[in-house]
Design a protein around this motif. Structure first.
Motif, PDB file in Angstrom:
ATOM      1  N   PRO A 113      51.262  39.583  29.719  1.00 21.75           N
ATOM      2  CA  PRO A 113      50.477  40.159  30.812  1.00 21.75           C
ATOM      3  C   PRO A 113      49.029  39.697  30.786  1.00 21.75           C
ATOM      4  O   PRO A 113      48.519  39.264  29.743  1.00 21.75           O
ATOM      5  CB  PRO A 113      50.565  41.655  30.542  1.00 21.75           C
ATOM      6  CG  PRO A 113      50.614  41.742  29.048  1.00 21.75           C
ATOM      7  CD  PRO A 113      51.333  40.489  28.573  1.00 21.75           C
ATOM      8  N   GLY A 114      48.376  39.803  31.919  1.00 20.72           N
ATOM      9  CA  GLY A 114      46.984  39.395  32.021  1.00 20.72           C
ATOM     10  C   GLY A 114      46.026  40.544  31.775  1.00 20.72           C
ATOM     11  O   GLY A 114      46.321  41.707  32.073  1.00 20.72           O
ATOM     12  N   ALA A 115      44.853  40.210  31.223  1.00 15.37           N
ATOM     13  CA  ALA A 115      43.784  41.181  31.024  1.00 15.37           C
ATOM     14  C   ALA A 115      42.471  40.423  30.941  1.00 15.37           C
ATOM     15  O   ALA A 115      42.431  39.314  30.406  1.00 15.37           O
ATOM     16  CB  ALA A 115      44.009  42.002  29.757  1.00 15.37           C
ATOM     17  N   VAL A 116      41.416  41.026  31.466  1.00 13.68           N
ATOM     18  CA  VAL A 116      40.103  40.377  31.479  1.00 13.68           C
ATOM     19  C   VAL A 116      39.043  41.244  30.806  1.00 13.68           C
ATOM     20  O   VAL A 116      38.355  40.807  29.890  1.00 13.68           O
ATOM     21  CB  VAL A 116      39.674  40.039  32.924  1.00 13.68           C
ATOM     22  CG1 VAL A 116      38.230  39.550  32.956  1.00 13.68           C
ATOM     23  CG2 VAL A 116      40.594  38.980  33.519  1.00 13.68           C
ATOM     24  N   THR A 117      38.903  42.475  31.262  1.00  7.90           N
ATOM     25  CA  THR A 117      37.842  43.338  30.743  1.00  7.90           C
ATOM     26  C   THR A 117      38.250  43.957  29.405  1.00  7.90           C
ATOM     27  O   THR A 117      39.424  44.013  29.049  1.00  7.90           O
ATOM     28  CB  THR A 117      37.519  44.469  31.728  1.00  7.90           C
ATOM     29  OG1 THR A 117      38.650  45.356  31.800  1.00  7.90           O
ATOM     30  CG2 THR A 117      37.222  43.915  33.111  1.00  7.90           C
ATOM     31  N   SER A 118      37.255  44.455  28.688  1.00  4.68           N
ATOM     32  CA  SER A 118      37.537  45.124  27.417  1.00  4.68           C
ATOM     33  C   SER A 118      38.464  46.313  27.613  1.00  4.68           C
ATOM     34  O   SER A 118      39.380  46.539  26.811  1.00  4.68           O
ATOM     35  CB  SER A 118      36.226  45.583  26.765  1.00  4.68           C
ATOM     36  OG  SER A 118      35.416  44.479  26.436  1.00  4.68           O
ATOM     37  N   SER A 119      38.263  47.053  28.682  1.00  2.00           N
ATOM     38  CA  SER A 119      39.117  48.214  28.948  1.00  2.00           C
ATOM     39  C   SER A 119      40.551  47.787  29.225  1.00  2.00           C
ATOM     40  O   SER A 119      41.501  48.426  28.744  1.00  2.00           O
ATOM     41  CB  SER A 119      38.571  49.014  30.138  1.00  2.00           C
ATOM     42  OG  SER A 119      37.338  49.607  29.817  1.00  2.00           O
ATOM     43  N   GLU A 120      40.731  46.711  29.986  1.00  2.00           N
ATOM     44  CA  GLU A 120      42.084  46.224  30.258  1.00  2.00           C
ATOM     45  C   GLU A 120      42.760  45.756  28.974  1.00  2.00           C
ATOM     46  O   GLU A 120      43.957  46.014  28.753  1.00  2.00           O
ATOM     47  CB  GLU A 120      42.028  45.089  31.276  1.00  2.00           C
ATOM     48  CG  GLU A 120      41.659  45.515  32.678  1.00  2.00           C
ATOM     49  CD  GLU A 120      41.417  44.346  33.610  1.00  2.00           C
ATOM     50  OE1 GLU A 120      41.317  44.575  34.833  1.00  2.00           O
ATOM     51  OE2 GLU A 120      41.323  43.194  33.127  1.00  2.00           O
ATOM     52  N   ILE A 121      42.008  45.083  28.126  1.00  4.05           N
ATOM     53  CA  ILE A 121      42.568  44.584  26.868  1.00  4.05           C
ATOM     54  C   ILE A 121      42.920  45.747  25.947  1.00  4.05           C
ATOM     55  O   ILE A 121      43.989  45.758  25.307  1.00  4.05           O
ATOM     56  CB  ILE A 121      41.577  43.621  26.194  1.00  4.05           C
ATOM     57  CG1 ILE A 121      41.367  42.387  27.065  1.00  4.05           C
ATOM     58  CG2 ILE A 121      42.083  43.208  24.813  1.00  4.05           C
ATOM     59  CD1 ILE A 121      40.179  41.541  26.663  1.00  4.05           C
ATOM     60  N   MET A 122      42.058  46.752  25.892  1.00  2.17           N
ATOM     61  CA  MET A 122      42.333  47.913  25.064  1.00  2.17           C
ATOM     62  C   MET A 122      43.544  48.695  25.577  1.00  2.17           C
ATOM     63  O   MET A 122      44.350  49.212  24.787  1.00  2.17           O
ATOM     64  CB  MET A 122      41.094  48.804  24.995  1.00  2.17           C
ATOM     65  CG  MET A 122      39.947  48.187  24.189  1.00  2.17           C
ATOM     66  SD  MET A 122      38.357  49.023  24.435  1.00  2.17           S
ATOM     67  CE  MET A 122      38.730  50.637  23.757  1.00  2.17           C
ATOM     68  N   THR A 123      43.687  48.755  26.885  1.00  5.87           N
ATOM     69  CA  THR A 123      44.867  49.405  27.473  1.00  5.87           C
ATOM     70  C   THR A 123      46.130  48.655  27.081  1.00  5.87           C
ATOM     71  O   THR A 123      47.159  49.261  26.756  1.00  5.87           O
ATOM     72  CB  THR A 123      44.739  49.456  29.004  1.00  5.87           C
ATOM     73  OG1 THR A 123      43.595  50.245  29.357  1.00  5.87           O
ATOM     74  CG2 THR A 123      45.978  50.060  29.646  1.00  5.87           C
ATOM     75  N   ALA A 124      46.046  47.313  27.113  1.00  4.72           N
ATOM     76  CA  ALA A 124      47.194  46.502  26.704  1.00  4.72           C
ATOM     77  C   ALA A 124      47.516  46.743  25.226  1.00  4.72           C
ATOM     78  O   ALA A 124      48.689  46.868  24.848  1.00  4.72           O
ATOM     79  CB  ALA A 124      46.906  45.023  26.951  1.00  4.72           C
ATOM     80  N   LEU A 125      46.492  46.815  24.381  1.00  3.03           N
ATOM     81  CA  LEU A 125      46.711  47.074  22.960  1.00  3.03           C
ATOM     82  C   LEU A 125      47.388  48.419  22.742  1.00  3.03           C
ATOM     83  O   LEU A 125      48.290  48.551  21.905  1.00  3.03           O
ATOM     84  CB  LEU A 125      45.380  47.025  22.209  1.00  3.03           C
ATOM     85  CG  LEU A 125      44.794  45.637  21.939  1.00  3.03           C
ATOM     86  CD1 LEU A 125      43.373  45.762  21.398  1.00  3.03           C
ATOM     87  CD2 LEU A 125      45.669  44.867  20.952  1.00  3.03           C
ATOM     88  N   GLU A 126      46.978  49.424  23.494  1.00  2.00           N
ATOM     89  CA  GLU A 126      47.593  50.743  23.377  1.00  2.00           C
ATOM     90  C   GLU A 126      49.076  50.703  23.753  1.00  2.00           C
ATOM     91  O   GLU A 126      49.880  51.482  23.233  1.00  2.00           O
ATOM     92  CB  GLU A 126      46.853  51.755  24.253  1.00  2.00           C
ATOM     93  CG  GLU A 126      45.500  52.167  23.716  1.00  2.00           C
ATOM     94  CD  GLU A 126      44.846  53.245  24.551  1.00  2.00           C
ATOM     95  OE1 GLU A 126      45.447  53.681  25.557  1.00  2.00           O
ATOM     96  OE2 GLU A 126      43.724  53.671  24.198  1.00  2.00           O
ATOM     97  N   ALA A 127      49.419  49.777  24.660  1.00  2.00           N
ATOM     98  CA  ALA A 127      50.816  49.625  25.076  1.00  2.00           C
ATOM     99  C   ALA A 127      51.601  48.725  24.123  1.00  2.00           C
ATOM    100  O   ALA A 127      52.795  48.515  24.324  1.00  2.00           O
ATOM    101  CB  ALA A 127      50.879  49.067  26.495  1.00  2.00           C
ATOM    102  N   GLY A 128      50.916  48.195  23.099  1.00  2.00           N
ATOM    103  CA  GLY A 128      51.598  47.363  22.113  1.00  2.00           C
ATOM    104  C   GLY A 128      51.520  45.878  22.384  1.00  2.00           C
ATOM    105  O   GLY A 128      52.276  45.097  21.800  1.00  2.00           O
TER     106      GLY A 128
END
Length: 214
Positions: A113-128
Motif C-alpha cells: 500500500p501507499g503512504a506519504v505522511t508520517s500519520s499515514e505511515i504510522m497508520t500502516a504500521l499499526e495495521a502491520g
C-alpha cells in the motif's frame, strides 16, 4: 493480521526497478511482459487504468511463466479480488484503507500500500504494514523528503513511484529506507504502441543493472 512480507520482500529486493505499465491494447500485454522479463525485470505492475487491464493480467499470468505479475491502482476490495482472480501475485495501491486491509487479510496475495505522511505511515504500521509504496514520490517531496523519514520511521522500507526516472532512480536507490523503485520509463507508451520490444528489452536491461550504493 500482518503484511505478508515473506512474499513481498522477494519482489521488492529481486530487482531495482519494478515496471509500472499501462496496457491500452490487450495484444501488447504478452510481448511487453516477455521483453521486460528478458531484460531482467520479471516482476511487473500492470495498472488498472484501462478497460483491458484485468484481461492483460490474466494473459501475462497464464502465458509468461517467467513473469511475476502484479496489479496496480487497486482502490477497493472489488479491485483487489478481481486482480487476484486474474492471477496477480502482488497487489499495489496508492493508499491504505480498512477495506483493503480486510481484503488482504483474507487473501494469500500480498499488498503493497501507499503512504506519504508520517500519520499515514504510522497508520500502516499499526495495521502491520512496514513495506510501503511512496507515491507520488517526486510530487510529495522526492528523495530528500523520503530520506528525512528514515530515522524517525526506521523500520519502514519503501518503493518510491511517481516521477521516478532513469536519472533520479539512483538517488532513491541510495536511500537506506528504499528497497526498489517503480517506474514507467522502461516501457514508454510510444515504444509499446509501435511494438518496439527489442528497445524495451534494452531499457529493461539498463534498469536491471541499477544497484544500491554499497
Amino acid at each position: 493480521m500482518a503484511q505478508k512480507t515473506d512474499l513481498l520482500l522477494p519482489v521488492m529486493t529481486g530487482q531495482p526497478v519494478i515496471p509500472v505499465i499501462k496496457i491500452a491494447r490487450l495484444a501488447d500485454a504478452v510481448p511487453l511482459a516477455r521483453a521486460l522479463a528478458r531484460g531482467g525485470l520479471k516482476a511487473i505492475e500492470i495498472t488498472l487504468r484501462t478497460p483491458v487491464a484485468l484481461d492483460a493480467i490474466k494473459l501475462v499470468a497464464n502465458e509468461v511463466e517467467e513473469a511475476v505479475t502484479g496489479a496496480g491502482t487497486i482502490l477497493n476490495r472489488k479491485h483487489f479480488e478481481g486482480a487476484v482472480e486474474a492471477g496477480s501475485r502482488f497487489i499495489v495501491s496508492p493508499g491504505l484503507t480498512p477495506q483493503l486491509v480486510a481484503a488482504a487479510d483474507e487473501s494469500n496475495v500480498p499488498l503493497l500500500p501507499g503512504a506519504v505522511t508520517s500519520s499515514e505511515i504510522m497508520t500502516a504500521l499499526e495495521a502491520g504494514y512496514s513495506l510501503l509504496k511512496f507515491f507520488p514520490a517526486e510530487q510529495a517531496g522526492g528523495a530528500a523528503y523520503l530520506k528525512s523519514l528514515s530515522s524517525p520511521l526506521a523500520g519502514v522500507r519503501f518503493c518510491p513511484t511517481g516521477g521516478v526516472t532513469e536519472k533520479n532512480a539512483p538517488t532513491y536507490l541510495g536511500l537506506p529506507n528504499v528497497l526498489c523503485v517503480g517506474g514507467s520509463w522502461v516501457a514508454p507508451d510510444e515504444l509499446v504502441a509501435d511494438g518496439k520490444w527489442a528497445q524495451i528489452e534494452d531499457l529493461a536491461r539498463q534498469a536491471a543493472t541499477l544497484s544500491k550504493p554499497r
